[in-house]
Write a protein that holds these residues in place. Sequence first.
Motif, short mmCIF file in Angstrom:
data_model
loop_
_atom_site.label_atom_id
_atom_site.label_comp_id
_atom_site.label_asym_id
_atom_site.label_seq_id
_atom_site.Cartn_x
_atom_site.Cartn_y
_atom_site.Cartn_z
N UNK A 1 32.61 -5.25 24.25
CA UNK A 1 31.37 -4.86 23.57
C UNK A 1 30.19 -5.46 24.31
N UNK A 2 29.18 -4.61 24.53
CA UNK A 2 27.96 -5.05 25.19
C UNK A 2 26.78 -4.25 24.64
N UNK A 3 25.62 -4.87 24.71
CA UNK A 3 24.37 -4.15 24.50
C UNK A 3 23.47 -4.50 25.67
N UNK A 4 22.51 -3.65 25.94
CA UNK A 4 21.56 -3.95 27.00
C UNK A 4 20.16 -3.65 26.51
N UNK A 5 19.18 -4.39 27.03
CA UNK A 5 17.79 -4.15 26.67
C UNK A 5 16.88 -4.56 27.83
N UNK A 6 15.85 -3.76 28.02
CA UNK A 6 14.80 -4.13 28.95
C UNK A 6 13.76 -4.88 28.14
N UNK A 7 13.78 -6.20 28.25
CA UNK A 7 12.88 -7.06 27.47
C UNK A 7 11.58 -7.35 28.22
N UNK A 8 11.32 -6.61 29.30
CA UNK A 8 10.11 -6.84 30.10
C UNK A 8 9.11 -5.70 29.86
N UNK A 9 7.95 -5.83 30.48
CA UNK A 9 6.93 -4.78 30.41
C UNK A 9 6.96 -3.86 31.62
N UNK A 10 8.05 -3.91 32.39
CA UNK A 10 8.19 -3.09 33.59
C UNK A 10 9.43 -2.21 33.47
N UNK A 11 9.38 -1.04 34.08
CA UNK A 11 10.55 -0.15 34.08
C UNK A 11 11.68 -0.77 34.90
N UNK A 12 12.90 -0.50 34.49
CA UNK A 12 14.10 -0.97 35.19
C UNK A 12 14.83 0.25 35.74
N UNK A 13 15.26 0.16 37.00
CA UNK A 13 16.08 1.20 37.62
C UNK A 13 17.44 0.59 37.93
N UNK A 14 18.50 1.29 37.52
CA UNK A 14 19.84 0.73 37.63
C UNK A 14 20.86 1.81 37.98
N UNK A 15 21.80 1.46 38.88
CA UNK A 15 22.96 2.31 39.12
C UNK A 15 24.07 1.92 38.16
N UNK A 16 24.81 2.90 37.69
CA UNK A 16 25.97 2.67 36.85
C UNK A 16 27.16 3.32 37.55
N UNK A 17 28.23 2.56 37.73
CA UNK A 17 29.42 3.05 38.40
C UNK A 17 30.59 2.82 37.46
N UNK A 18 31.37 3.89 37.20
CA UNK A 18 32.46 3.76 36.23
C UNK A 18 33.60 4.70 36.58
N UNK A 19 34.85 4.25 36.39
CA UNK A 19 35.96 5.17 36.58
C UNK A 19 35.94 6.27 35.52
N UNK A 20 36.57 7.38 35.85
CA UNK A 20 36.67 8.47 34.87
C UNK A 20 37.69 8.15 33.81
#
Length: 111
Positions: free
Chosen positions: A92-111
């Motif tokens: 279990x995880x949650x994520x949040x951008x707690x800053x005032x700037x946009x975040x760019x992220x790659x996500x890699x996951x098996x099918x």
Amino acid sequence: MIDVTRFDDAKAYDAKGHFGMTAMRLQGQGVTGLEDYWVGFSTFLPGGGADKAAAPTGKVYVVLEGEITVTTAEGDTVIGKYDSCYIPPNTERSIVNATNHAVQMLVISPN
């Protein structure tokens, strides 16, 4: 022959349980012939993130710009520019951008 996805041609998709963000598939899952895993590109606005959830497959997050907070049962971890993390299957995880700037992220996951 290589299978290229031009960023300008990438299509947005609805990422269930996510908010204040845009997700685009770059490789796999019908976008290209990649079968073992998929690669996505996510942009999180300030305050954007993902609700607490677990996936049956692991995921790798690679932050390209900004910083994002990943919260698991172990606590909060801030992942910054060029940092990466692995979320094991069924974690279990949650994520949040707690800053005032946009975040760019790659996500890699098996099918």
